[in-house]
Scaffold this motif. Structure first.
Motif, PDB file in Angstrom:
ATOM      1  N   ARG A   1      33.924  34.934  38.588  1.00 22.16           N
ATOM      2  CA  ARG A   1      32.689  35.638  38.264  1.00 22.16           C
ATOM      3  C   ARG A   1      31.906  36.006  39.527  1.00 22.16           C
ATOM      4  O   ARG A   1      31.374  37.096  39.635  1.00 22.16           O
ATOM      5  CB  ARG A   1      31.802  34.773  37.366  1.00 22.16           C
ATOM      6  CG  ARG A   1      32.378  34.469  35.993  1.00 22.16           C
ATOM      7  CD  ARG A   1      31.400  33.630  35.201  1.00 22.16           C
ATOM      8  NE  ARG A   1      31.984  33.162  33.964  1.00 22.16           N
ATOM      9  CZ  ARG A   1      32.088  31.891  33.607  1.00 22.16           C
ATOM     10  NH1 ARG A   1      31.625  30.943  34.406  1.00 22.16           N
ATOM     11  NH2 ARG A   1      32.626  31.552  32.453  1.00 22.16           N
ATOM     12  N   MET A   2      31.838  35.067  40.450  1.00 28.27           N
ATOM     13  CA  MET A   2      30.974  35.246  41.614  1.00 28.27           C
ATOM     14  C   MET A   2      31.554  36.201  42.644  1.00 28.27           C
ATOM     15  O   MET A   2      30.816  36.850  43.388  1.00 28.27           O
ATOM     16  CB  MET A   2      30.678  33.891  42.259  1.00 28.27           C
ATOM     17  CG  MET A   2      29.970  32.912  41.340  1.00 28.27           C
ATOM     18  SD  MET A   2      29.362  31.451  42.179  1.00 28.27           S
ATOM     19  CE  MET A   2      27.922  32.124  43.007  1.00 28.27           C
ATOM     20  N   TYR A   3      32.886  36.265  42.720  1.00 31.86           N
ATOM     21  CA  TYR A   3      33.513  37.089  43.749  1.00 31.86           C
ATOM     22  C   TYR A   3      34.282  38.286  43.187  1.00 31.86           C
ATOM     23  O   TYR A   3      34.806  39.090  43.960  1.00 31.86           O
ATOM     24  CB  TYR A   3      34.455  36.236  44.598  1.00 31.86           C
ATOM     25  CG  TYR A   3      33.717  35.253  45.481  1.00 31.86           C
ATOM     26  CD1 TYR A   3      33.261  35.623  46.747  1.00 31.86           C
ATOM     27  CD2 TYR A   3      33.460  33.956  45.043  1.00 31.86           C
ATOM     28  CE1 TYR A   3      32.582  34.727  47.561  1.00 31.86           C
ATOM     29  CE2 TYR A   3      32.779  33.054  45.858  1.00 31.86           C
ATOM     30  CZ  TYR A   3      32.346  33.438  47.103  1.00 31.86           C
ATOM     31  OH  TYR A   3      31.663  32.554  47.903  1.00 31.86           O
ATOM     32  N   GLY A   4      34.379  38.392  41.873  1.00 31.64           N
ATOM     33  CA  GLY A   4      35.075  39.533  41.281  1.00 31.64           C
ATOM     34  C   GLY A   4      36.558  39.549  41.582  1.00 31.64           C
ATOM     35  O   GLY A   4      37.141  40.608  41.836  1.00 31.64           O
ATOM     36  N   VAL A   5      37.193  38.367  41.551  1.00 33.00           N
ATOM     37  CA  VAL A   5      38.620  38.266  41.837  1.00 33.00           C
ATOM     38  C   VAL A   5      39.342  37.649  40.634  1.00 33.00           C
ATOM     39  O   VAL A   5      38.712  37.168  39.688  1.00 33.00           O
ATOM     40  CB  VAL A   5      38.884  37.393  43.084  1.00 33.00           C
ATOM     41  CG1 VAL A   5      38.265  38.024  44.318  1.00 33.00           C
ATOM     42  CG2 VAL A   5      38.349  35.964  42.880  1.00 33.00           C
ATOM     43  N   GLU A   6      40.664  37.654  40.695  1.00 36.97           N
ATOM     44  CA  GLU A   6      41.490  36.974  39.701  1.00 36.97           C
ATOM     45  C   GLU A   6      42.222  35.843  40.401  1.00 36.97           C
ATOM     46  O   GLU A   6      42.825  36.045  41.455  1.00 36.97           O
ATOM     47  CB  GLU A   6      42.499  37.938  39.074  1.00 36.97           C
ATOM     48  CG  GLU A   6      43.397  37.289  38.032  1.00 36.97           C
ATOM     49  CD  GLU A   6      44.430  38.239  37.466  1.00 36.97           C
ATOM     50  OE1 GLU A   6      45.226  37.793  36.607  1.00 36.97           O
ATOM     51  OE2 GLU A   6      44.467  39.414  37.892  1.00 36.97           O
TER      52      GLU A   6
END
Length: 239
Positions: free
Chosen positions: A185-190
């Motif tokens: 959520r915080m970094y927009g990664v998977e």
């Protein structure tokens, strides 16, 4: 009318504003923060709200004479303006958090198994249609949606309550799978796990999250794991 200050960080994104005026006497605004974003809004009564990444807040353009009610999906930190005549209520995934004038944090993402309320100042009442729990400062309560149960506990370090606002990640016996959801959520990664058993490893501690690489570096000092960053994908494996 409300005053807002947007803070987009860690990745590119936009704050989405929506007007919702259909079929209601009261006019509403909705603020949606993207993954990697934050937003600070001042409501019409002077109450202040900090909205964390990947969250949604729906609130009246102007509060009426009755209760002051807002609707949250995600995580937000509230500093409620005192008003003895109008209680302030946060509706989050079927759970209600009520305050007159106080400072607290509510976390309730739709994908999370629980909704957690943490109190810094004042007092709040947390309730649903079956049970009510009162909180005093430095207490928190988690409502487990599947079990239908409230669990109340003491917060040993009050800095834990709003650590995300200060750009600090604070974990207390959180599994790496839970931590991964927060980081997504915080970094927009998977984040992908090559070794499934790593998901259940617990981690406690605080990390200043100035970069995603730094977060995984600190965790890797505690547990024998490797991490590989490839654009928007992080792969975790056993060392």
């Amino acid at each position: 009318t409300f005053i807002g200050v947007a803070k987009i960080k860690r990745n590119e994104g936009t704050i989405l504003f929506e007007e919702d005026r259909r079929g209601t006497e009261m006019e509403y605004n909705t603020v949606i923060t993207p993954k990697g974003g934050e937003y600070h809004v001042v409501l019409s009564d002077g109450s202040k709200v900090w909205l964390n990444a990947d969250s949604k807040l729906k609130f009246p353009v102007n509060f009426g004479e009755g209760k002051r009610e807002v609707f949250l999906s995600g995580e937000a930190y509230f500093e409620v303006h005192p008003d003895k005549k109008r209680k302030f209520v946060v509706d989050c995934n079927g759970l209600n958090v009520e305050a007159l004038g106080t400072t607290f944090n509510v976390k309730g993402y739709s994908s999370d198994p629980s909704v957690t309320t943490s109190l810094l100042e004042g007092s709040v009442k947390v309730y649903n249609n079956k049970q009510t729990v009162m909180l005093t400062p430095d207490e928190c309560v988690s409502y487990h949606k599947t079990l239908g149960r409230f669990d109340k506990s003491i917060i040993e370090d009050s800095r834990e309550i709003d650590s995300w606002r200060r750009n600090v990640l604070y974990f207390r016996s959180a599994s790496l799978e839970e931590i991964a959801k927060t980081l997504e959520r915080m970094y927009g990664v998977e984040i992908k796990f090559k070794a499934e058993e790593l998901k259940n490893i617990p981690f406690s501690g605080s990390i200043r999250n100035n970069s995603l690489s730094n977060v995984f570096y600190i965790i890797s000092l505690t547990y024998p794991l490797t991490y590989e960053l490839d654009k928007d994908i992080v792969i975790i494996d056993k060392k």
